[in-house]
Design a protein around this motif. Structure first.
Motif, PDB file in Angstrom:
ATOM      1  N   SER A  86       6.546  41.243 -53.386  1.00 20.00           N
ATOM      2  CA  SER A  86       5.866  40.612 -54.519  1.00 20.00           C
ATOM      3  C   SER A  86       5.461  39.179 -54.176  1.00 20.00           C
ATOM      4  O   SER A  86       4.451  38.682 -54.681  1.00 20.00           O
ATOM      5  CB  SER A  86       6.744  40.652 -55.768  1.00 20.00           C
ATOM      6  N   ARG A  87       6.198  38.510 -53.304  1.00 15.72           N
ATOM      7  CA  ARG A  87       5.805  37.163 -52.861  1.00 15.72           C
ATOM      8  C   ARG A  87       4.463  37.198 -52.146  1.00 15.72           C
ATOM      9  O   ARG A  87       3.692  36.239 -52.204  1.00 15.72           O
ATOM     10  CB  ARG A  87       6.883  36.568 -51.953  1.00 15.72           C
ATOM     11  N   GLY A  88       4.176  38.302 -51.464  1.00 12.99           N
ATOM     12  CA  GLY A  88       2.898  38.439 -50.767  1.00 12.99           C
ATOM     13  C   GLY A  88       1.713  38.397 -51.714  1.00 12.99           C
ATOM     14  O   GLY A  88       0.641  37.880 -51.369  1.00 12.99           O
ATOM     15  N   ILE A  89       1.885  38.922 -52.912  1.00 13.06           N
ATOM     16  CA  ILE A  89       0.811  38.883 -53.910  1.00 13.06           C
ATOM     17  C   ILE A  89       0.496  37.438 -54.280  1.00 13.06           C
ATOM     18  O   ILE A  89      -0.665  37.017 -54.295  1.00 13.06           O
ATOM     19  CB  ILE A  89       1.198  39.699 -55.163  1.00 13.06           C
ATOM     20  N   VAL A  90       1.549  36.663 -54.532  1.00 13.85           N
ATOM     21  CA  VAL A  90       1.377  35.254 -54.888  1.00 13.85           C
ATOM     22  C   VAL A  90       0.729  34.496 -53.729  1.00 13.85           C
ATOM     23  O   VAL A  90      -0.191  33.702 -53.930  1.00 13.85           O
ATOM     24  CB  VAL A  90       2.723  34.627 -55.287  1.00 13.85           C
ATOM     25  N   MET A  91       1.186  34.750 -52.514  1.00 14.81           N
ATOM     26  CA  MET A  91       0.651  34.052 -51.346  1.00 14.81           C
ATOM     27  C   MET A  91      -0.812  34.394 -51.096  1.00 14.81           C
ATOM     28  O   MET A  91      -1.611  33.525 -50.748  1.00 14.81           O
ATOM     29  CB  MET A  91       1.493  34.361 -50.117  1.00 14.81           C
ATOM     30  N   ALA A  92      -1.176  35.660 -51.267  1.00 19.41           N
ATOM     31  CA  ALA A  92      -2.578  36.051 -51.091  1.00 19.41           C
ATOM     32  C   ALA A  92      -3.456  35.377 -52.142  1.00 19.41           C
ATOM     33  O   ALA A  92      -4.525  34.846 -51.824  1.00 19.41           O
ATOM     34  CB  ALA A  92      -2.719  37.568 -51.158  1.00 19.41           C
ATOM     35  N   ALA A  93      -3.018  35.388 -53.382  1.00 18.78           N
ATOM     36  CA  ALA A  93      -3.799  34.728 -54.442  1.00 18.78           C
ATOM     37  C   ALA A  93      -4.002  33.260 -54.102  1.00 18.78           C
ATOM     38  O   ALA A  93      -5.135  32.749 -54.175  1.00 18.78           O
ATOM     39  CB  ALA A  93      -3.097  34.892 -55.790  1.00 18.78           C
ATOM     40  N   ARG A  94      -2.944  32.573 -53.728  1.00 28.05           N
ATOM     41  CA  ARG A  94      -3.047  31.137 -53.389  1.00 28.05           C
ATOM     42  C   ARG A  94      -3.976  30.900 -52.213  1.00 28.05           C
ATOM     43  O   ARG A  94      -4.726  29.924 -52.193  1.00 28.05           O
ATOM     44  CB  ARG A  94      -1.664  30.571 -53.068  1.00 28.05           C
ATOM     45  N   ASN A  95      -3.907  31.769 -51.203  1.00 28.12           N
ATOM     46  CA  ASN A  95      -4.759  31.591 -50.030  1.00 28.12           C
ATOM     47  C   ASN A  95      -6.236  31.609 -50.397  1.00 28.12           C
ATOM     48  O   ASN A  95      -7.041  30.939 -49.764  1.00 28.12           O
ATOM     49  CB  ASN A  95      -4.454  32.659 -48.978  1.00 28.12           C
ATOM     50  N   TRP A  96      -6.590  32.381 -51.408  1.00 26.81           N
ATOM     51  CA  TRP A  96      -7.988  32.459 -51.835  1.00 26.81           C
ATOM     52  C   TRP A  96      -8.288  31.498 -52.992  1.00 26.81           C
ATOM     53  O   TRP A  96      -9.340  31.582 -53.612  1.00 26.81           O
ATOM     54  CB  TRP A  96      -8.358  33.896 -52.183  1.00 26.81           C
ATOM     55  N   GLY A  97      -7.357  30.613 -53.298  1.00 28.00           N
ATOM     56  CA  GLY A  97      -7.596  29.585 -54.303  1.00 28.00           C
ATOM     57  C   GLY A  97      -7.280  29.983 -55.729  1.00 28.00           C
ATOM     58  O   GLY A  97      -7.747  29.331 -56.674  1.00 28.00           O
ATOM     59  N   TYR A  98      -6.493  31.017 -55.919  1.00 36.12           N
ATOM     60  CA  TYR A  98      -6.134  31.489 -57.256  1.00 36.12           C
ATOM     61  C   TYR A  98      -4.623  31.415 -57.443  1.00 36.12           C
ATOM     62  O   TYR A  98      -3.885  31.168 -56.502  1.00 36.12           O
ATOM     63  CB  TYR A  98      -6.627  32.933 -57.467  1.00 36.12           C
ATOM     64  N   SER A  99      -4.180  31.657 -58.650  1.00 32.97           N
ATOM     65  CA  SER A  99      -2.745  31.692 -58.907  1.00 32.97           C
ATOM     66  C   SER A  99      -2.382  33.058 -59.456  1.00 32.97           C
ATOM     67  O   SER A  99      -3.220  33.772 -59.994  1.00 32.97           O
ATOM     68  CB  SER A  99      -2.343  30.600 -59.894  1.00 32.97           C
TER      69      SER A  99
END
Length: 175
Positions: A86-99
């Protein structure tokens, strides 16, 4: 929210964005190896996030782009475990500029969908997965139903009850 040149702020209704459908079994990427596993059986989160990120941004973000980011820049995809945490979801969102944030109650879940947000839902044993966990994309709300995009089985795509989705949480410890 989009900021233009100057001081004007333009709010764009989230419901206007449409996610493309991607399959984790697509032959363009299903055979790519990440760690000990191929993308096909392990790529539900990168595929779900690619659909969401493409839908939000209006540009193409492929499942391979998300998988490459997660595998090569984090420990959250096919590193010490099968699939994505589930941390990967947060990290992917952040990488693309989202939360991204967790929805901790049925009310929050329903409200997010009513407000037009995409939801990456970790589901457990059900029509979506036999055991463990699987990620699907939810978008929209209509009379207690939401639209499902299942990256593993397109036959599961369509309107489904929120109550059903809420009743089948993932049992995978990394979720």
């Amino acid at each position: 929210q989009m900021r233009g040149l100057g001081t004007t702020t333009l709010n764009v209704a989230k419901s206007y964005y449409n996610a493309p459908y991607y399959s984790q079994l697509d032959p363009r990427w299903s055979g790519i190896r990440y760690g000990a596993w191929n993308f096909g059986p392990s790529g539900c989160v990168p595929t779900s996030m690619a659909m969401i990120l493409s839908g939000i941004s209006g540009s193409t973000v492929s499942p391979v782009q998300v998988a490459n980011y997660l595998h090569y820049n984090t420990l959250e995809y096919n590193r010490n475990f099968f699939g994505t945490s589930s941390r990967g979801i947060v990290m992917a969102a952040r990488n693309w500029g989202y939360s991204a944030s967790a929805l901790n109650s049925y009310g929050e879940f329903e409200t997010a969908l009513k407000q037009g947000y995409y939801v990456a839902a970790g589901v457990g044993p059900s029509r979506y997965v036999l055991s463990g966990g699987h990620e699907i994309v939810l978008k929209g709300y209509q009379n207690g139903m939401t639209y499902v995009l299942d990256p593993y089985n397109p036959n599961n795509n369509g309107w489904t009850s929120l109550a059903y989705i809420w009743s089948i949480p993932s049992t995978d410890p990394i979720d």
